[in-house]
Design an enzyme around this catalytic site. Structure first.
Site, short mmCIF file in Angstrom:
data_model
loop_
_atom_site.label_atom_id
_atom_site.label_comp_id
_atom_site.label_asym_id
_atom_site.label_seq_id
_atom_site.Cartn_x
_atom_site.Cartn_y
_atom_site.Cartn_z
N GLY A 1 41.72 25.44 43.20
CA GLY A 1 40.53 25.30 44.04
C GLY A 1 39.28 25.92 43.42
O GLY A 1 39.30 26.41 42.28
N THR A 2 38.21 25.90 44.18
CA THR A 2 36.92 26.42 43.70
C THR A 2 37.03 27.91 43.36
O THR A 2 36.57 28.35 42.30
CB THR A 2 35.86 26.23 44.81
OG1 THR A 2 35.84 24.84 45.17
CG2 THR A 2 34.48 26.65 44.36
N VAL A 3 37.61 28.68 44.26
CA VAL A 3 37.77 30.12 44.00
C VAL A 3 38.84 30.34 42.93
O VAL A 3 38.68 31.18 42.04
CB VAL A 3 38.11 30.86 45.32
CG1 VAL A 3 38.44 32.31 45.07
CG2 VAL A 3 36.94 30.74 46.30
N SER B 1 49.30 23.77 46.14
CA SER B 1 50.07 23.02 47.14
C SER B 1 51.14 22.16 46.47
O SER B 1 51.18 22.04 45.24
CB SER B 1 49.13 22.12 47.94
OG SER B 1 48.81 20.99 47.16
N ASP C 1 43.48 28.12 50.75
CA ASP C 1 42.85 27.58 51.94
C ASP C 1 43.31 28.40 53.15
O ASP C 1 44.48 28.73 53.29
CB ASP C 1 43.35 26.13 52.06
CG ASP C 1 42.59 25.36 53.09
OD1 ASP C 1 41.87 24.44 52.69
OD2 ASP C 1 42.72 25.67 54.29
N CYS D 1 31.55 35.30 51.69
CA CYS D 1 30.59 35.36 50.59
C CYS D 1 29.19 35.80 51.05
O CYS D 1 28.52 36.58 50.37
CB CYS D 1 30.52 34.03 49.87
SG CYS D 1 30.69 32.60 50.96
N HIS E 1 24.20 32.04 47.09
CA HIS E 1 23.72 32.10 48.48
C HIS E 1 22.47 32.99 48.53
O HIS E 1 22.48 34.13 48.05
CB HIS E 1 24.77 32.70 49.40
CG HIS E 1 25.98 31.84 49.65
ND1 HIS E 1 26.11 30.57 49.16
CD2 HIS E 1 27.12 32.08 50.36
CE1 HIS E 1 27.27 30.06 49.55
NE2 HIS E 1 27.90 30.96 50.27
N ASN F 1 28.11 33.21 45.15
CA ASN F 1 29.14 33.13 46.21
C ASN F 1 30.55 33.02 45.71
O ASN F 1 31.49 33.43 46.40
CB ASN F 1 28.83 31.96 47.15
CG ASN F 1 28.70 30.64 46.43
OD1 ASN F 1 27.80 30.49 45.59
ND2 ASN F 1 29.56 29.70 46.72
#
Ligand SMILES: NC(=O)C1=CN([C@@H]2O[C@H](COP(=O)(O)OP(=O)(O)OC[C@H]3O[C@@H](n4cnc5c(N)ncnc54)[C@H](OP(=O)(O)O)[C@@H]3O)[C@@H](O)[C@H]2O)C=CC1
Ligand SMILES: N[C@@H](CC(=O)OP(=O)(O)O)C(=O)O
Length: 358
Positions: free
Chosen positions: A14-16, A38, A86, A152, A249, A336
């Site tokens: 994922g993004t993180v 997953s 997630d 974040c 952010h 973020n």
């Protein structure tokens, strides 16, 4: 010196998770040992499984690692597990890892409110690690523990607030308006037809999280280090917006202090620029040289220009000035997915190593 601690990453695709890969790829203490995601990804090589969206390539030694399912047995030889899962699945998986006596640093919201789980921003409240012996005894653990890092937007907010609270005492009121990057929504995130040429004035659950997380992080632990005492005298109001920025952010903050007369903008600027934290004293590898950068330019901070300062581990503050309604107002910028997510977990883990918790 070669890295000595084996690191697992949950939600690695994922993004993180991708940020974790970049931050740990050449880390002096942690070596990437196991990757989890997953069932859609498990069994594939990382290169096949991840929709890589970072501006530098997947590190060579990570491309061929086969992604594992997120079950504790698969990560049992890891010294530390970083979670970018997630939130829909993080609750059960992270608890199973904790019960298997693993060390977990989580980005998800699920356990942030737990009265025995510290919510730690590494340049703010690393003293909250002192609850870990109590957490271990409650779960009958020998070496495992669970630490969460903050939302974040909360992360960016609490760094300057901590500096000001230490110097000038409590706040009565904090009002913050955010302009949040699309990477905060993960991948694929916000549809392009919603965010291009637009601003979306709603991010589900975000305002509530900013309002209570701030009070826990800036609060204290009781004398026995077994429970948290969040701030009770400070009111926080957050308004959150999604804007067409990829990373970073931006937040407009207005606040009032309990003390009268309040500090001047010059006092505030000096205190922010001089702020130091425990992660720096411990000489942690990822600690920013400056935990807060104060910019004097009228038109800064800006996400594109300031988000990568200090490797994304700092908060840039600008436009410190008197407020006609509250005492002081300023603008801040936080990366973020670095300090706002994976970077916090990694620096928290470095602090935990320095405190001999890992
Ligand atoms: N993005 C940000 O700026 C911030 C995010 N966070 C939090 O960090 C967490 C991750 O966010 P983000 O990276 O943006 O999210 P993404 O949607 O980009 O990634 C989610 C990850 O979770 C994995 N996953 C999904 N379902 C399962 C499952 N059933 N079992 C195991 N793994 C699963 C995905 O694997 P697969 O690829 O196989 O589907 C993927 O690796 C979230 O809890 C989020 O709230 C916190 C602060 C900031
Ligand atoms: N909601 C944040 C990112 C996030 O996932 O936050 P949290 O970890 O608190 O759910 C954003 O959209 O920018």
């Amino acid at each position: 010196m070669s890295p000595t601690k084996k690191a697992g990453i949950l939600g690695a695709t994922g993004t993180v998770g991708q940020r974790f890969i970049l931050l740990l790829a050449n880390h002096p203490q942690f070596v990437i040992h196991a990757l989890g995601a997953s069932s859609r990804s498990a069994g594939k090589t990382y290169k096949e499984a991840a929709k890589w969206k970072q501006s530098s390539p997947i590190p060579e030694h990570v491309r061929g690692i086969v992604v594992r399912p997120c079950v504790a047995e698969e990560f049992k030889d890891c010294d530390v597990v970083f979670s970018g899962l997630d939130a829909d699945v993080a609750g059960d998986i992270e608890m199973a890892f904790l019960k298997s006596d693993l060390v977990v640093f989580s980005n998800a919201k699920n356990y942030r409110r737990d009265p025995t789980v510290p919510l730690i921003v590494p340049t703010v409240n690393t003293d909250h690690f002192t609850i870990i012996p109590h957490q271990r005894s409650l779960h009958s653990l020998r070496k495992g523990f669970l630490v969460t890092n903050a939302n974040c937007s909360t992360t960016g907010l609490v760094v300057p607030l901590k500096a000001l609270q230490d110097a000038f005492g409590p706040f009565t009121t904090i009002v913050v308006h955010t302009m949040q990057a699309i990477s905060g929504a993960g991948y694929p995130g916000v549809p392009s037809l919603d965010i291009m040429d637009n601003v979306v004035p709603f991010i589900s659950g975000e305002e509530e999280k900013m309002e209570w997380e701030t009070l826990k992080i800036l609060g204290s632990l009781d004398q026995t280090s077994t429970s948290f005492a969040p701030l009770t005298q400070t009111r926080v109001s957050a308004t959150c917006n999604r804007v067409p920025v990829i990373d970073g952010h931006t937040e407009s903050v207005s606040l009032s202090f309990a003390r009268r007369p309040p500090p001047s903008p010059a006092d505030v600027t000096r205190v922010l620029a001089e702020y130091t934290c425990e992660a720096q004293e411990l000489r942690c590898h990822s600690a920013p040289r400056r935990a807060i950068i104060v910019t004097e330019d009228d038109d800064r901070p800006q996400p594109r220009l300031d988000r990568d300062s200090e490797g994304g581990q700092t908060v840039t503050v600008g436009r410190v000035r008197t407020c006609n309604v509250f005492d002081i107002k300023f603008t801040l910028l936080v990366h973020n997915t670095v300090l706002g997510a994976a970077g916090s977990s990694v620096l928290n883990a470095e602090v935990a190593v320095a405190k001999e918790l890992i």
